[in-house]
Design a protein around this motif. Structure first.
Motif, PDB file in Angstrom:
ATOM      1  N   HIS A 144       2.276  13.448  -4.365  1.00  0.00           N
ATOM      2  CA  HIS A 144       2.085  14.839  -3.942  1.00  0.00           C
ATOM      3  C   HIS A 144       1.549  14.927  -2.521  1.00  0.00           C
ATOM      4  O   HIS A 144       1.701  15.965  -1.860  1.00  0.00           O
ATOM      5  CB  HIS A 144       1.111  15.536  -4.901  1.00  0.00           C
ATOM      6  N   GLU A 145       0.950  13.847  -2.019  1.00  0.00           N
ATOM      7  CA  GLU A 145       0.413  13.879  -0.668  1.00  0.00           C
ATOM      8  C   GLU A 145       1.480  13.613   0.387  1.00  0.00           C
ATOM      9  O   GLU A 145       1.211  13.725   1.580  1.00  0.00           O
ATOM     10  CB  GLU A 145      -0.707  12.838  -0.515  1.00  0.00           C
ATOM     11  N   PHE A 146       2.665  13.253  -0.054  1.00  0.00           N
ATOM     12  CA  PHE A 146       3.721  12.957   0.905  1.00  0.00           C
ATOM     13  C   PHE A 146       4.173  14.201   1.644  1.00  0.00           C
ATOM     14  O   PHE A 146       4.497  14.171   2.821  1.00  0.00           O
ATOM     15  CB  PHE A 146       4.916  12.307   0.188  1.00  0.00           C
ATOM     16  N   GLY A 147       4.197  15.329   0.944  1.00  0.00           N
ATOM     17  CA  GLY A 147       4.547  16.586   1.589  1.00  0.00           C
ATOM     18  C   GLY A 147       6.048  16.842   1.574  1.00  0.00           C
ATOM     19  O   GLY A 147       6.859  16.004   1.207  1.00  0.00           O
ATOM     20  N   MET A 185       3.149   5.885  -2.977  1.00  0.00           N
ATOM     21  CA  MET A 185       4.344   6.593  -3.435  1.00  0.00           C
ATOM     22  C   MET A 185       4.363   6.753  -4.944  1.00  0.00           C
ATOM     23  O   MET A 185       4.861   7.748  -5.480  1.00  0.00           O
ATOM     24  CB  MET A 185       5.603   5.852  -2.969  1.00  0.00           C
ATOM     25  N   LEU A 186       3.828   5.765  -5.660  1.00  0.00           N
ATOM     26  CA  LEU A 186       3.857   5.801  -7.121  1.00  0.00           C
ATOM     27  C   LEU A 186       2.743   6.665  -7.707  1.00  0.00           C
ATOM     28  O   LEU A 186       2.978   7.393  -8.680  1.00  0.00           O
ATOM     29  CB  LEU A 186       3.743   4.376  -7.673  1.00  0.00           C
ATOM     30  N   ALA A 245       0.828  -1.207   0.000  1.00  0.00           N
ATOM     31  CA  ALA A 245       0.000   0.000   0.000  1.00  0.00           C
ATOM     32  C   ALA A 245       0.863   1.259   0.000  1.00  0.00           C
ATOM     33  O   ALA A 245       0.557   2.238  -0.695  1.00  0.00           O
ATOM     34  CB  ALA A 245      -0.929  -0.013   1.212  1.00  0.00           C
ATOM     35  N   LEU A 246       1.967   1.223   0.747  1.00  0.00           N
ATOM     36  CA  LEU A 246       2.881   2.373   0.760  1.00  0.00           C
ATOM     37  C   LEU A 246       3.471   2.623  -0.622  1.00  0.00           C
ATOM     38  O   LEU A 246       3.546   3.772  -1.090  1.00  0.00           O
ATOM     39  CB  LEU A 246       4.002   2.126   1.768  1.00  0.00           C
ATOM     40  N   VAL A 247       3.924   1.557  -1.270  1.00  0.00           N
ATOM     41  CA  VAL A 247       4.527   1.708  -2.601  1.00  0.00           C
ATOM     42  C   VAL A 247       3.512   2.260  -3.593  1.00  0.00           C
ATOM     43  O   VAL A 247       3.829   3.131  -4.412  1.00  0.00           O
ATOM     44  CB  VAL A 247       5.093   0.354  -3.084  1.00  0.00           C
TER      45      VAL A 247
END
Length: 296
Positions: free
Chosen positions: A187-190, A182-183, A177-179
């Motif tokens: 943009h939500e990572f900040g 990330m892919l 789910a993390l990958v």
């Protein structure tokens, strides 16, 4: 006379007091920074400072040779004079208990904070992080309980280690789910800002500690200790993937998005394969030991 001159040279020039050595090193560092940042590399004052900096480096090297062994010896004596710190150094089970207790507290705190952030920011990033830390907390609580049952039948410890190895496979689901996040939703990572350097320091420290513990305590046959070390290494690898994504997000502006996705996917796949292979290996190994205990 020559021996006396050598003694004077050593004590007065090459081995000044420690406070003076620190001042020399600080003055040299600040002066060199001013010289190179101001473009004064070829000035007469710069050449004089080069000579002084060389002398400061020489003095500092002698100070390291003299004081570091003394400091190490003093710290070692202090550690071994205390019964708790001595037990932490020499007793693998006690050390794992302390580390697991600290890890459980941190994981539960991280899970709670990420739940609050998920509600506040309405983003799935923190929801996935909360689930990840919740799984780690559950695993470490199970192992922590088992380590306090030293008189328990070996079969119970083996079954708990196998159970934890099976749950370790669920970390792979969270990693997937993390990958995907990330892919497809980077943009939500900040932007972490300067915190990315703190994250890098934490990640590489955790990776070094987990690898050191895995190598150092490989002689112990306890399956619970083995699973605990593998969980720590898995957590460090997942942190490495998160750090990679953060660094690409912050410093990879000139890199094509397709290249970034390939790097993230390759790292995620490698960690995922490692988790699956490790968990299956631990399950097979503990199952074989369980069968041997039952037959005996």
């Amino acid at each position: 006379m020559s021996a006396r001159l050598f003694r004077i040279l050593w004590t007065k020039l090459l081995s000044p007091p420690l406070w003076l050595t620190c001042i020399f090193a600080l003055v040299s560092a600040v002066s060199l920074f001013q010289i190179f940042s101001g473009g004064l590399e070829n000035s007469p004052a710069a050449y004089a400072m080069y000579a002084f900096s060389f002398y400061s480096l020489l003095v500092l090297s002698f100070a390291v040779v003299i004081y570091v062994p003394r400091l190490y010896s003093a710290m070692r004596n202090t550690v071994y004079d205390n019964s708790y710190t001595r037990q932490y150094i020499t007793d693998a089970v006690f050390k794992t208990q302390i580390n697991l207790a600290g890890s459980v507290i941190l994981d539960v705190s991280y899970a709670g904070v990420n739940v609050l952030l998920a509600v506040f920011y309405q983003t799935n990033w923190f929801t996935i992080f909360a689930g990840y830390y919740a799984v780690l907390s559950f695993l470490r609580v199970l192992l922590f309980q088992n380590l306090f049952r030293r008189k328990e039948h070996p079969l119970h410890g083996l079954k708990r280690a196998r159970f934890c190895s099976g749950i370790l496979l669920t970390v792979n689901l969270v990693l997937s789910a993390l990958v995907l996040m990330m892919l497809y939703r980077p943009h939500e990572f900040g932007d972490m800002g300067v915190l990315i350097y703190v994250a890098a320091l934490y990640t590489f420290s955790a990776l070094a500690v987990s690898l050191t513990g895995l190598i150092r305590f490989r002689k112990y046959t306890s399956p619970v200790l083995s699973v605990s070390r593998m969980i720590s290494l898995t957590a460090a690898l997942v942190s490495l993937l998160i750090l990679e994504t953060a660094m690409l997000s912050q410093f990879g502006g000139d890199m094509p998005l397709s290249t970034q996705n390939i790097l993230i996917a390759a790292t995620g796949a490698g960690i995922s394969i490692f988790i699956i292979v490790t968990a299956l290996y631990m399950i097979i190994r503990t199952t074989q030991k369980i069968n041997r205990v039952k037959e005996s």
